[in-house]
Design a protein around this motif. Sequence first.
Motif, mmCIF file in Angstrom:
data_model
loop_
_atom_site.group_PDB
_atom_site.id
_atom_site.type_symbol
_atom_site.label_atom_id
_atom_site.label_comp_id
_atom_site.label_asym_id
_atom_site.label_seq_id
_atom_site.Cartn_x
_atom_site.Cartn_y
_atom_site.Cartn_z
ATOM 1 N N GLU A 112 0.831 -1.203 0.000
ATOM 2 C CA GLU A 112 0.000 0.000 0.000
ATOM 3 C C GLU A 112 0.870 1.260 0.000
ATOM 4 O O GLU A 112 0.613 2.203 -0.752
ATOM 5 C CB GLU A 112 -0.921 -0.020 1.225
ATOM 6 N N ALA A 113 1.910 1.257 0.820
ATOM 7 C CA ALA A 113 2.808 2.413 0.883
ATOM 8 C C ALA A 113 3.558 2.592 -0.438
ATOM 9 O O ALA A 113 3.651 3.704 -0.969
ATOM 10 C CB ALA A 113 3.790 2.253 2.034
ATOM 11 N N ALA A 114 4.085 1.493 -0.987
ATOM 12 C CA ALA A 114 4.832 1.589 -2.245
ATOM 13 C C ALA A 114 3.934 2.067 -3.381
ATOM 14 O O ALA A 114 4.327 2.934 -4.169
ATOM 15 C CB ALA A 114 5.458 0.239 -2.589
ATOM 16 N N SER A 115 2.733 1.540 -3.454
ATOM 17 C CA SER A 115 1.808 1.949 -4.519
ATOM 18 C C SER A 115 1.485 3.433 -4.422
ATOM 19 O O SER A 115 1.501 4.150 -5.429
ATOM 20 C CB SER A 115 0.522 1.119 -4.451
ATOM 21 N N GLY A 116 1.187 3.910 -3.223
ATOM 22 C CA GLY A 116 0.903 5.331 -3.035
ATOM 23 C C GLY A 116 2.101 6.203 -3.343
ATOM 24 O O GLY A 116 1.970 7.263 -3.966
ATOM 25 N N ALA A 117 3.287 5.758 -2.950
ATOM 26 C CA ALA A 117 4.502 6.527 -3.199
ATOM 27 C C ALA A 117 4.822 6.599 -4.689
ATOM 28 O O ALA A 117 5.306 7.628 -5.178
ATOM 29 C CB ALA A 117 5.669 5.916 -2.433
ATOM 30 N N LEU A 118 4.545 5.549 -5.419
ATOM 31 C CA LEU A 118 4.791 5.568 -6.861
ATOM 32 C C LEU A 118 3.870 6.550 -7.571
ATOM 33 O O LEU A 118 4.303 7.255 -8.489
ATOM 34 C CB LEU A 118 4.637 4.162 -7.438
ATOM 35 N N VAL A 119 2.619 6.630 -7.140
ATOM 36 C CA VAL A 119 1.700 7.632 -7.699
ATOM 37 C C VAL A 119 2.254 9.024 -7.407
ATOM 38 O O VAL A 119 2.275 9.899 -8.275
ATOM 39 C CB VAL A 119 0.272 7.454 -7.133
ATOM 40 N N TRP A 120 2.720 9.237 -6.172
ATOM 41 C CA TRP A 120 3.304 10.532 -5.787
ATOM 42 C C TRP A 120 4.505 10.856 -6.675
ATOM 43 O O TRP A 120 4.619 11.977 -7.192
ATOM 44 C CB TRP A 120 3.715 10.508 -4.314
ATOM 45 N N ALA A 121 5.410 9.892 -6.869
ATOM 46 C CA ALA A 121 6.614 10.130 -7.681
ATOM 47 C C ALA A 121 6.242 10.459 -9.130
ATOM 48 O O ALA A 121 6.868 11.323 -9.750
ATOM 49 C CB ALA A 121 7.528 8.907 -7.637
ATOM 50 N N HIS A 122 5.226 9.798 -9.626
ATOM 51 C CA HIS A 122 4.780 10.080 -10.998
ATOM 52 C C HIS A 122 4.201 11.491 -11.094
ATOM 53 O O HIS A 122 4.538 12.251 -12.009
ATOM 54 C CB HIS A 122 3.752 9.031 -11.431
ATOM 55 N N GLY A 126 7.132 13.543 -12.180
ATOM 56 C CA GLY A 126 6.897 13.155 -13.563
ATOM 57 C C GLY A 126 7.588 11.850 -13.931
ATOM 58 O O GLY A 126 7.853 11.594 -15.103
ATOM 59 N N ARG A 127 7.877 11.025 -12.928
ATOM 60 C CA ARG A 127 8.575 9.762 -13.175
ATOM 61 C C ARG A 127 7.682 8.796 -13.933
ATOM 62 O O ARG A 127 6.547 8.568 -13.549
ATOM 63 C CB ARG A 127 9.024 9.105 -11.871
ATOM 64 N N ARG A 128 8.221 8.217 -14.981
ATOM 65 C CA ARG A 128 7.478 7.239 -15.772
ATOM 66 C C ARG A 128 8.010 5.836 -15.545
ATOM 67 O O ARG A 128 7.440 4.871 -16.020
ATOM 68 C CB ARG A 128 7.558 7.606 -17.237
ATOM 69 N N TYR A 129 9.144 5.745 -14.856
ATOM 70 C CA TYR A 129 9.669 4.439 -14.483
ATOM 71 C C TYR A 129 10.457 4.577 -13.187
ATOM 72 O O TYR A 129 10.928 5.666 -12.834
ATOM 73 C CB TYR A 129 10.531 3.824 -15.597
ATOM 74 N N MET A 130 10.587 3.482 -12.490
ATOM 75 C CA MET A 130 11.304 3.462 -11.216
ATOM 76 C C MET A 130 11.974 2.096 -11.100
ATOM 77 O O MET A 130 11.431 1.085 -11.556
ATOM 78 C CB MET A 130 10.322 3.661 -10.063
ATOM 79 N N THR A 171 20.846 -9.645 -5.626
ATOM 80 C CA THR A 171 19.694 -8.750 -5.592
ATOM 81 C C THR A 171 18.973 -8.832 -6.930
ATOM 82 O O THR A 171 19.561 -8.532 -7.976
ATOM 83 C CB THR A 171 20.164 -7.303 -5.323
ATOM 84 N N ARG A 172 17.719 -9.231 -6.887
ATOM 85 C CA ARG A 172 16.902 -9.353 -8.101
ATOM 86 C C ARG A 172 16.358 -7.982 -8.448
ATOM 87 O O ARG A 172 15.672 -7.348 -7.651
ATOM 88 C CB ARG A 172 15.774 -10.346 -7.875
ATOM 89 N N MET A 173 16.638 -7.513 -9.652
ATOM 90 C CA MET A 173 16.277 -6.164 -10.054
ATOM 91 C C MET A 173 14.911 -6.141 -10.751
ATOM 92 O O MET A 173 14.543 -7.080 -11.438
ATOM 93 C CB MET A 173 17.359 -5.586 -10.972
ATOM 94 N N MET A 174 14.207 -5.022 -10.533
ATOM 95 C CA MET A 174 12.850 -4.859 -11.042
ATOM 96 C C MET A 174 12.686 -3.443 -11.580
ATOM 97 O O MET A 174 13.464 -2.540 -11.270
ATOM 98 C CB MET A 174 11.842 -5.121 -9.922
ATOM 99 N N VAL A 175 11.625 -3.254 -12.358
ATOM 100 C CA VAL A 175 11.312 -1.929 -12.896
ATOM 101 C C VAL A 175 9.798 -1.736 -12.855
ATOM 102 O O VAL A 175 9.035 -2.693 -13.012
ATOM 103 C CB VAL A 175 11.865 -1.753 -14.334
ATOM 104 N N TRP A 176 9.415 -0.491 -12.619
ATOM 105 C CA TRP A 176 8.002 -0.082 -12.638
ATOM 106 C C TRP A 176 7.858 0.940 -13.746
ATOM 107 O O TRP A 176 8.682 1.851 -13.882
ATOM 108 C CB TRP A 176 7.622 0.524 -11.296
ATOM 109 N N LEU A 177 6.822 0.766 -14.554
ATOM 110 C CA LEU A 177 6.556 1.698 -15.655
ATOM 111 C C LEU A 177 5.178 2.305 -15.450
ATOM 112 O O LEU A 177 4.199 1.578 -15.249
ATOM 113 C CB LEU A 177 6.590 0.959 -16.995
ATOM 114 N N ALA A 178 5.096 3.633 -15.514
ATOM 115 C CA ALA A 178 3.819 4.309 -15.323
ATOM 116 C C ALA A 178 2.923 4.117 -16.528
ATOM 117 O O ALA A 178 3.364 3.963 -17.631
ATOM 118 C CB ALA A 178 4.036 5.800 -15.084
#
Length: 178
Positions: A112-122, A126-130, A171-178
């Motif tokens: 829940e915290a990560a999802s909300g923070a990603l919306v904030w960062a976007h 203006g972040r489109r990936y993280m 460390t397994r790496m991941m990416v989030w795309l808006a």
Amino acid sequence: MCAIELEPVVTTQRLRLRKARKADAARLASYANDFDVARMTTGMPYPYGVEHAEGFLEKASEADPAREAVFVIDHPEHGAIGVLGFDTRDGGAREIGYWIGRPHWGQGYATEAASGALVWAHRTWGRRYMHAGHFADNPASGQVLCNAGFLYTGDVELRPSIARGGRATPTRMMVWLA
């Protein structure tokens, strides 16, 4: 310079991500002084005392909000239950990291915290990936990131964990795309 206000920042269904305060030090230290919490982070020592929390909070207050952000994950009944932050890695890539105190594991708070923070960062940056990563021996963190919308890149990096004596940990790496 871009002025970004961090208080209040994000309100989710059950949480509030807010600016860290000096008064949070004792509570955060009590949760962070758990080897199973500290060993799943790169930068947290173990044992972890109030002096570590105070130093962390002081450093967080000096962060450039146009590039970095540190939030306390605040629960209305329990108070501060963890920390979430964005920092800039070498090469300019932004990465999210977080931890939650053990009594609050398995309740969906990290997702829940990560999802909300990603919306904030976007919205704010203006972040489109993280980027994100989790130690290979922490599949629960991988599930949190998947639930927040991250995808595995297939890359595995060796990253140190201070609590593990600085040992390089897969460390397994991941990416989030808006």
